[in-house]
Design an enzyme around this catalytic site. Sequence first.
Site, PDB file in Angstrom:
ATOM      1  N   MET A 217      10.112   7.033   4.972  1.00 13.03           N
ATOM      2  CA  MET A 217       9.581   6.837   3.699  1.00 13.03           C
ATOM      3  C   MET A 217      10.355   6.186   2.729  1.00 13.03           C
ATOM      4  O   MET A 217       9.761   5.310   1.918  1.00 13.03           O
ATOM      5  CB  MET A 217       8.933   7.812   3.391  1.00 13.03           C
ATOM      6  CG  MET A 217       7.820   8.624   4.159  1.00 13.03           C
ATOM      7  SD  MET A 217       7.414  10.055   3.516  1.00 13.03           S
ATOM      8  CE  MET A 217       6.398   9.890   2.052  1.00 13.03           C
ATOM      9  N   LYS A 291      -1.467   6.952   8.486  1.00 13.24           N
ATOM     10  CA  LYS A 291      -1.567   5.634   7.758  1.00 13.24           C
ATOM     11  C   LYS A 291      -0.289   4.850   7.581  1.00 13.24           C
ATOM     12  O   LYS A 291       0.568   5.707   7.282  1.00 13.24           O
ATOM     13  CB  LYS A 291      -2.132   5.864   6.195  1.00 13.24           C
ATOM     14  CG  LYS A 291      -2.217   4.596   5.471  1.00 13.24           C
ATOM     15  CD  LYS A 291      -2.741   4.860   4.170  1.00 13.24           C
ATOM     16  CE  LYS A 291      -2.524   3.827   3.159  1.00 13.24           C
ATOM     17  NZ  LYS A 291      -2.948   3.988   1.778  1.00 13.24           N
ATOM     18  N   SER A 301      -6.728  -7.277  -5.169  1.00 16.51           N
ATOM     19  CA  SER A 301      -7.279  -6.377  -6.041  1.00 16.51           C
ATOM     20  C   SER A 301      -5.786  -5.499  -6.541  1.00 16.51           C
ATOM     21  O   SER A 301      -5.320  -4.244  -6.226  1.00 16.51           O
ATOM     22  CB  SER A 301      -8.006  -4.929  -5.429  1.00 16.51           C
ATOM     23  OG  SER A 301      -9.144  -5.400  -4.938  1.00 16.51           O
ATOM     24  N   LYS A 303      -2.016  -4.182  -7.576  1.00 16.35           N
ATOM     25  CA  LYS A 303      -1.737  -2.959  -8.473  1.00 16.35           C
ATOM     26  C   LYS A 303      -0.956  -3.436  -9.669  1.00 16.35           C
ATOM     27  O   LYS A 303      -0.173  -4.468  -9.578  1.00 16.35           O
ATOM     28  CB  LYS A 303      -0.714  -2.119  -7.534  1.00 16.35           C
ATOM     29  CG  LYS A 303      -1.683  -1.280  -6.546  1.00 16.35           C
ATOM     30  CD  LYS A 303      -0.419  -0.454  -5.904  1.00 16.35           C
ATOM     31  CE  LYS A 303      -1.178   0.378  -4.662  1.00 16.35           C
ATOM     32  NZ  LYS A 303      -2.136   1.334  -5.212  1.00 16.35           N
ATOM     33  N   ARG A 312       6.526   1.397  -0.995  1.00 21.08           N
ATOM     34  CA  ARG A 312       7.006   1.402   0.480  1.00 21.08           C
ATOM     35  C   ARG A 312       7.101   2.632   1.251  1.00 21.08           C
ATOM     36  O   ARG A 312       6.975   2.764   2.310  1.00 21.08           O
ATOM     37  CB  ARG A 312       8.646   1.316   0.144  1.00 21.08           C
ATOM     38  CG  ARG A 312       9.558   2.410  -0.197  1.00 21.08           C
ATOM     39  CD  ARG A 312      10.883   2.136  -0.637  1.00 21.08           C
ATOM     40  NE  ARG A 312      11.605   3.330  -1.089  1.00 21.08           N
ATOM     41  CZ  ARG A 312      11.637   3.746  -2.377  1.00 21.08           C
ATOM     42  NH1 ARG A 312      11.041   2.900  -3.407  1.00 21.08           N
ATOM     43  NH2 ARG A 312      12.408   4.862  -2.758  1.00 21.08           N
ATOM     44  N   ASP A 314       3.922   4.110   1.394  1.00 21.55           N
ATOM     45  CA  ASP A 314       2.526   4.031   1.992  1.00 21.55           C
ATOM     46  C   ASP A 314       2.257   4.322   3.199  1.00 21.55           C
ATOM     47  O   ASP A 314       1.242   4.201   3.753  1.00 21.55           O
ATOM     48  CB  ASP A 314       1.909   3.048   1.256  1.00 21.55           C
ATOM     49  CG  ASP A 314       0.442   3.162   0.903  1.00 21.55           C
ATOM     50  OD1 ASP A 314       0.021   4.409   0.885  1.00 21.55           O
ATOM     51  OD2 ASP A 314      -0.333   2.339   0.746  1.00 21.55           O
ATOM     52  N   ASP A 373      -7.444  -2.761  -2.503  1.00 20.17           N
ATOM     53  CA  ASP A 373      -6.395  -1.663  -2.695  1.00 20.17           C
ATOM     54  C   ASP A 373      -6.906  -0.404  -1.864  1.00 20.17           C
ATOM     55  O   ASP A 373      -6.012   0.674  -1.777  1.00 20.17           O
ATOM     56  CB  ASP A 373      -6.038  -1.419  -4.195  1.00 20.17           C
ATOM     57  CG  ASP A 373      -4.893  -0.687  -4.489  1.00 20.17           C
ATOM     58  OD1 ASP A 373      -4.093  -0.496  -3.379  1.00 20.17           O
ATOM     59  OD2 ASP A 373      -4.559  -0.146  -5.420  1.00 20.17           O
ATOM     60  N   GLU A 375      -7.383   0.347   0.976  1.00 19.00           N
ATOM     61  CA  GLU A 375      -6.825  -0.320   2.578  1.00 19.00           C
ATOM     62  C   GLU A 375      -6.522   0.788   3.443  1.00 19.00           C
ATOM     63  O   GLU A 375      -6.924   0.520   4.540  1.00 19.00           O
ATOM     64  CB  GLU A 375      -5.912  -1.121   2.079  1.00 19.00           C
ATOM     65  CG  GLU A 375      -4.358  -0.615   2.477  1.00 19.00           C
ATOM     66  CD  GLU A 375      -4.060   0.375   1.329  1.00 19.00           C
ATOM     67  OE1 GLU A 375      -4.688   0.303   0.087  1.00 19.00           O
ATOM     68  OE2 GLU A 375      -2.965   1.010   1.470  1.00 19.00           O
ATOM     69  N   ARG A 377      -8.123   3.547   4.102  1.00 18.86           N
ATOM     70  CA  ARG A 377      -9.397   3.979   4.798  1.00 18.86           C
ATOM     71  C   ARG A 377      -9.664   3.009   5.801  1.00 18.86           C
ATOM     72  O   ARG A 377     -10.365   3.255   7.021  1.00 18.86           O
ATOM     73  CB  ARG A 377     -10.314   4.477   3.943  1.00 18.86           C
ATOM     74  CG  ARG A 377     -10.688   3.285   2.881  1.00 18.86           C
ATOM     75  CD  ARG A 377     -11.741   3.708   1.705  1.00 18.86           C
ATOM     76  NE  ARG A 377     -10.650   4.220   0.680  1.00 18.86           N
ATOM     77  CZ  ARG A 377     -10.969   4.735  -0.448  1.00 18.86           C
ATOM     78  NH1 ARG A 377     -12.384   4.589  -0.775  1.00 18.86           N
ATOM     79  NH2 ARG A 377     -10.193   5.089  -1.490  1.00 18.86           N
TER      80      ARG A 377
HETATM   81  N1  BES Z   1      -1.675   3.882  -1.477  1.00 15.78           N
HETATM   82  C1  BES Z   1      -2.756   3.960  -2.464  1.00 15.78           C
HETATM   83  C2  BES Z   1      -2.727   5.511  -2.758  1.00 15.78           C
HETATM   84  C3  BES Z   1      -1.574   6.135  -3.677  1.00 15.78           C
HETATM   85  C4  BES Z   1      -1.381   6.312  -4.891  1.00 15.78           C
HETATM   86  C5  BES Z   1      -0.328   6.781  -2.663  1.00 15.78           C
HETATM   87  C6  BES Z   1      -0.285   6.923  -5.108  1.00 15.78           C
HETATM   88  C7  BES Z   1       0.545   7.041  -3.030  1.00 15.78           C
HETATM   89  C8  BES Z   1       0.599   7.445  -4.631  1.00 15.78           C
HETATM   90  C9  BES Z   1      -4.127   3.671  -2.121  1.00 15.78           C
HETATM   91  O1  BES Z   1      -3.837   2.682  -1.084  1.00 15.78           O
HETATM   92  C10 BES Z   1      -4.630   3.140  -3.042  1.00 15.78           C
HETATM   93  O2  BES Z   1      -4.085   2.270  -3.645  1.00 15.78           O
HETATM   94  N2  BES Z   1      -5.897   3.818  -3.470  1.00 15.78           N
HETATM   95  C11 BES Z   1      -6.714   3.444  -4.471  1.00 15.78           C
HETATM   96  C12 BES Z   1      -8.292   3.731  -4.340  1.00 15.78           C
HETATM   97  C13 BES Z   1      -8.975   2.986  -5.080  1.00 15.78           C
HETATM   98  C14 BES Z   1      -8.886   1.525  -5.340  1.00 15.78           C
HETATM   99  C15 BES Z   1     -10.408   3.405  -4.851  1.00 15.78           C
HETATM  100  C16 BES Z   1      -6.376   4.467  -5.676  1.00 15.78           C
HETATM  101  O3  BES Z   1      -6.063   5.798  -5.349  1.00 15.78           O
HETATM  102  O4  BES Z   1      -6.383   3.938  -6.940  1.00 15.78           O
HETATM  103 ZN    ZN Z   2      -2.349   2.504   0.390  1.00 17.12          ZN
HETATM  104 ZN    ZN Z   3      -3.759   0.555  -1.625  1.00 19.17          ZN
END
Ligand code: BES
Ligand code: ZN
Ligand code: ZN
Length: 529
Positions: A217, A291, A301, A303, A312, A314, A373, A375, A377
């Site tokens: 990780m 994942k 979309s 971040k 990193r 994830d 984002d 992704e 799922r």
């Molecule tokens: N990898 C992120 C979730 C995440 C957030 C992991 C913080 C570790 C720390 C995930 O892919 C993501 O971006 N999820 C979005 C979903 C949303 C767009 C519905 C989120 O949680 O904002």
């Molecule tokens: Zn993610």
């Molecule tokens: Zn994401």
Amino acid sequence: MAASIVKRVSRVKKLNISHISARYKLLTGFRHFSTSKQWNKALVLGVYENESTDSIDFTGTARKFDEKADGKISQLLLTVKKPLKCGKTRTLHAVDPEFSSVLVTCIGKRGEGYDELETVDKGRESIRAAVAKAVLQLRELGENEIEVDSCGDTEASAEGCHLALFSYDDLKAEKSRKPAVRISCATRYSQDKNCMEEEWRKGAILAEGQNLSRRLMEMPANLLTPTKFAEIVKEQLADKCEVLVRDKDWAESMKMGSFLSVARGSVEPPVFLEIEYKGRQSDSPLALVGKGVTFDTGGISIKPSQGMDAMRGDMGGAACVAGSLLSVSKLQLPVHVKAFIPLCENMPSGSATKPGDVVTAMNGKTIQVDNTDAEGRLILADALCYSEQFNPSLILDMATLTGAIDVALGAGAAGVFTNSDDMWNKLQKASVRSGDRVWRMPLFNHYTKKITECQLADLNNIGGSRSGGACTAAAFLKEFVNNKNWLHLDIAGVMSNSGDVAYLGKGMSGRPTRTVIEFINLMSKETKN
Ligand code: BES
Ligand code: ZN
Ligand code: ZN
């Protein structure tokens, strides 16, 4: 990692160290001890919290050491009025000819155990934290060989030491790295030395699995690409497991359109890992799914840039699957496990999936990708479908899936969504032992409705509003699972440690690897797996 330090030392003595490639050292965190090094030996002893100012409540091992030192340890401790409180330490020097330092660490009240409200075994957690603090202090003092009191729970003591001594400094100059420390259990006064050594080994292996997860990780995404992840996993597991590395063409042939829709934005090729550990013959393996997004920019979309470096990690679900398999195989648990790890980067580019695009998953369901984002799922959908082909007795997936689970639970526990009360009870039991907690979350139809109301396709990859984000993500995954024993662990909140867990340093946590290993251990006792 440190679990095998002692073993590695003897191997290194036989090998010519210079022949070990720098690349191998970089990837595995391999450390060696200079043969010319002077050993500075130290001892860690446990005491229980005790109000009395004229007696010390030693652990069994500590009492024997004190007797051998003609009561010098207790005398020195009693020279100050204030009794030791849980988590506090005292370091003594020149009390024993064998040890340059004797560190006494307080492991809390005698007889402390399961705390129902906290859903944790407080005794074990206090031991992990107390020995962790002790070994770190001794490393600071320059001690490089430490004998540690089992403190009445050898496995927890081993876990605490080996987890605390982990540090990811492979990419730093030698002088900035933490020195290597040889660590062992103080068994010399034990009635049953072999049993104690065995418990110590088990704790060390549990920690080693979590430390592999942490290392994977923590590794930067330019070094840990999907391809490199597969290479390291092969290197770590190949002698105990079968590791199949599938490429993009294979994923295309399997019609994994959902997984490939995430991978298409990156120049790094996706990889689908399939790993099998056969500790027993069975037609219904336990399936693990993780994942493996080696970097999540959010895609189109995109971040916000602040804190994006954390993405990193994830691939934390994938890392915990690999770490769990390492320990399960080293412990030779009598169980059949199959693991499925979709690996890719989520990048924005001219070839990336765009909001509003529709993709088709392996089970034929169409998905409108309104937010690239979300992704995790998408890649899990295909991995879950694929895992069902192997008639698994249960499916457990782990994913750093949503920021929403962090809002809900923080680093207190991993969120668990499951259709089985029995599985929930077993996972919770495992987490009480490991101290790495879980908390059950709902899989109501309420959340399913949010992702099935979709303009263009069968499903939408987001729930429409931010409310209940972890639950709508879990409801989405549910559309790809038929198994009656399914557990989804959203581990985004426990991805990193910022000081909450005393025996884990700051950084990527590798949680909940030990809980999953304990869970598999519990499942291995059921004949059908
Ligand atoms: N990898 C992120 C979730 C995440 C957030 C992991 C913080 C570790 C720390 C995930 O892919 C993501 O971006 N999820 C979005 C979903 C949303 C767009 C519905 C989120 O949680 O904002
Ligand atoms: Zn993610
Ligand atoms: Zn994401």
